[in-house]
Design a protein around this motif. Structure first.
Motif, mmCIF file in Angstrom:
data_model
loop_
_atom_site.group_PDB
_atom_site.id
_atom_site.type_symbol
_atom_site.label_atom_id
_atom_site.label_comp_id
_atom_site.label_asym_id
_atom_site.label_seq_id
_atom_site.Cartn_x
_atom_site.Cartn_y
_atom_site.Cartn_z
ATOM 1 N N ASP A 29 0.816 -1.235 -0.070
ATOM 2 C CA ASP A 29 0.081 -0.164 -0.040
ATOM 3 C C ASP A 29 0.798 1.306 0.176
ATOM 4 O O ASP A 29 0.494 2.257 -0.761
ATOM 5 C CB ASP A 29 -0.747 -0.165 1.206
ATOM 6 N N ALA A 30 1.814 1.143 0.709
ATOM 7 C CA ALA A 30 2.793 2.382 0.751
ATOM 8 C C ALA A 30 3.390 2.757 -0.569
ATOM 9 O O ALA A 30 3.635 3.993 -0.994
ATOM 10 C CB ALA A 30 3.955 2.197 1.813
ATOM 11 N N ILE A 31 3.975 1.681 -1.211
ATOM 12 C CA ILE A 31 4.402 1.964 -2.524
ATOM 13 C C ILE A 31 3.469 2.359 -3.601
ATOM 14 O O ILE A 31 3.838 3.258 -4.400
ATOM 15 C CB ILE A 31 5.271 0.440 -2.978
ATOM 16 N N LEU A 32 2.306 1.974 -3.386
ATOM 17 C CA LEU A 32 1.212 2.163 -4.447
ATOM 18 C C LEU A 32 0.804 3.832 -4.306
ATOM 19 O O LEU A 32 0.613 4.534 -5.202
ATOM 20 C CB LEU A 32 -0.262 1.401 -4.225
ATOM 21 N N ILE A 33 0.628 3.892 -2.891
ATOM 22 C CA ILE A 33 0.462 5.732 -2.570
ATOM 23 C C ILE A 33 1.426 6.487 -2.936
ATOM 24 O O ILE A 33 1.300 7.364 -3.546
ATOM 25 C CB ILE A 33 0.115 5.541 -1.126
ATOM 26 N N LEU A 34 2.778 5.891 -2.966
ATOM 27 C CA LEU A 34 3.915 6.851 -3.421
ATOM 28 C C LEU A 34 3.860 7.107 -4.744
ATOM 29 O O LEU A 34 4.259 8.139 -5.420
ATOM 30 C CB LEU A 34 5.251 6.048 -2.812
ATOM 31 N N VAL A 35 3.702 5.894 -5.713
ATOM 32 C CA VAL A 35 3.484 5.926 -7.071
ATOM 33 C C VAL A 35 2.448 6.843 -7.449
ATOM 34 O O VAL A 35 2.597 7.811 -8.459
ATOM 35 C CB VAL A 35 3.552 4.467 -7.745
ATOM 36 N N LEU A 36 1.226 6.594 -6.958
ATOM 37 C CA LEU A 36 0.124 7.708 -7.274
ATOM 38 C C LEU A 36 0.368 9.007 -7.044
ATOM 39 O O LEU A 36 0.073 9.723 -7.977
ATOM 40 C CB LEU A 36 -1.238 7.152 -6.450
ATOM 41 N N CYS A 37 1.166 9.187 -5.982
ATOM 42 C CA CYS A 37 1.343 10.603 -5.592
ATOM 43 C C CYS A 37 2.504 11.339 -6.517
ATOM 44 O O CYS A 37 2.555 12.463 -6.906
ATOM 45 C CB CYS A 37 1.653 10.928 -4.255
ATOM 46 N N CYS A 38 3.238 10.426 -7.047
ATOM 47 C CA CYS A 38 4.282 10.839 -8.096
ATOM 48 C C CYS A 38 3.576 11.261 -9.259
ATOM 49 O O CYS A 38 4.229 12.267 -9.951
ATOM 50 C CB CYS A 38 5.590 9.799 -7.897
ATOM 51 N N VAL A 39 2.874 10.410 -9.853
ATOM 52 C CA VAL A 39 2.390 10.666 -10.773
ATOM 53 C C VAL A 39 1.191 11.795 -10.807
ATOM 54 O O VAL A 39 1.269 12.635 -11.973
ATOM 55 C CB VAL A 39 1.376 9.392 -11.311
ATOM 56 N N ILE A 40 0.656 12.046 -9.734
ATOM 57 C CA ILE A 40 0.017 13.218 -9.668
ATOM 58 C C ILE A 40 0.827 14.607 -9.783
ATOM 59 O O ILE A 40 0.573 15.759 -10.322
ATOM 60 C CB ILE A 40 -1.115 13.469 -8.326
ATOM 61 N N THR A 41 1.939 14.332 -8.876
ATOM 62 C CA THR A 41 3.005 15.417 -9.082
ATOM 63 C C THR A 41 3.560 15.686 -10.429
ATOM 64 O O THR A 41 3.913 17.009 -10.851
ATOM 65 C CB THR A 41 4.089 15.177 -7.803
ATOM 66 N N GLY A 42 3.623 14.619 -11.217
ATOM 67 C CA GLY A 42 3.999 14.958 -12.653
ATOM 68 C C GLY A 42 3.243 15.529 -13.262
ATOM 69 O O GLY A 42 3.707 16.530 -14.070
ATOM 70 N N TYR A 43 2.001 15.370 -13.296
ATOM 71 C CA TYR A 43 1.197 16.033 -14.124
ATOM 72 C C TYR A 43 0.990 17.584 -13.688
ATOM 73 O O TYR A 43 0.562 18.296 -14.504
ATOM 74 C CB TYR A 43 -0.399 15.480 -13.864
ATOM 75 N N PHE A 44 1.233 17.958 -12.407
ATOM 76 C CA PHE A 44 1.279 19.308 -11.848
ATOM 77 C C PHE A 44 2.597 20.034 -12.276
ATOM 78 O O PHE A 44 2.836 21.409 -12.023
ATOM 79 C CB PHE A 44 0.843 19.505 -10.432
ATOM 80 N N THR A 45 3.621 19.137 -12.777
ATOM 81 C CA THR A 45 4.887 19.917 -12.746
ATOM 82 C C THR A 45 4.848 20.544 -14.137
ATOM 83 O O THR A 45 4.675 20.337 -15.154
ATOM 84 C CB THR A 45 6.092 18.675 -13.085
ATOM 85 N N PRO A 46 5.180 21.937 -13.984
ATOM 86 C CA PRO A 46 5.331 22.812 -15.185
ATOM 87 C C PRO A 46 6.396 22.283 -16.444
ATOM 88 O O PRO A 46 7.429 21.786 -16.193
ATOM 89 C CB PRO A 46 5.831 24.180 -14.945
ATOM 90 N N HIS A 47 5.699 22.227 -17.505
ATOM 91 C CA HIS A 47 6.490 21.996 -18.995
ATOM 92 C C HIS A 47 6.695 20.362 -18.980
ATOM 93 O O HIS A 47 7.016 20.004 -19.978
ATOM 94 C CB HIS A 47 8.076 22.594 -19.024
ATOM 95 N N ILE A 48 6.767 19.607 -17.975
ATOM 96 C CA ILE A 48 6.629 18.040 -18.054
ATOM 97 C C ILE A 48 5.264 17.594 -18.192
ATOM 98 O O ILE A 48 4.991 16.466 -18.732
ATOM 99 C CB ILE A 48 7.518 17.498 -16.928
#
Length: 74
Positions: A29-48
């Protein structure tokens, strides 16, 4: 500015929840949450985030071959 707030907030929330779940021995569960939050972070990263696929492009890639098959092979 709002994108930066969501980006940092999602990343911080993911890391805090990751550590919390690891302490409770919920590793998968910890790994899944971290991956999900990293994907969300990636979508909000400017230019990426602009280069990542959208839901529409993913659906088109998945379902257009099936639709073409059924439309042309009666």
């Amino acid at each position: 500015m709002v994108n930066a707030v969501f980006m940092v907030g999602s990343l911080c929330y993911g890391i805090v929840l990751f550590v919390h779940l690891l302490k409770k021995s919920y590793v998968s569960d910890a790994i899944l949450i971290l991956v999900l939050c990293c994907v969300i972070t990636g979508y909000f990263t400017p230019h990426i985030g602009e280069k990542w696929p959208t839901v529409e492009s993913v659906y088109y890639a998945l379902y257009s071959p099936i639709s073409d098959y059924f439309n042309f092979n009666h």
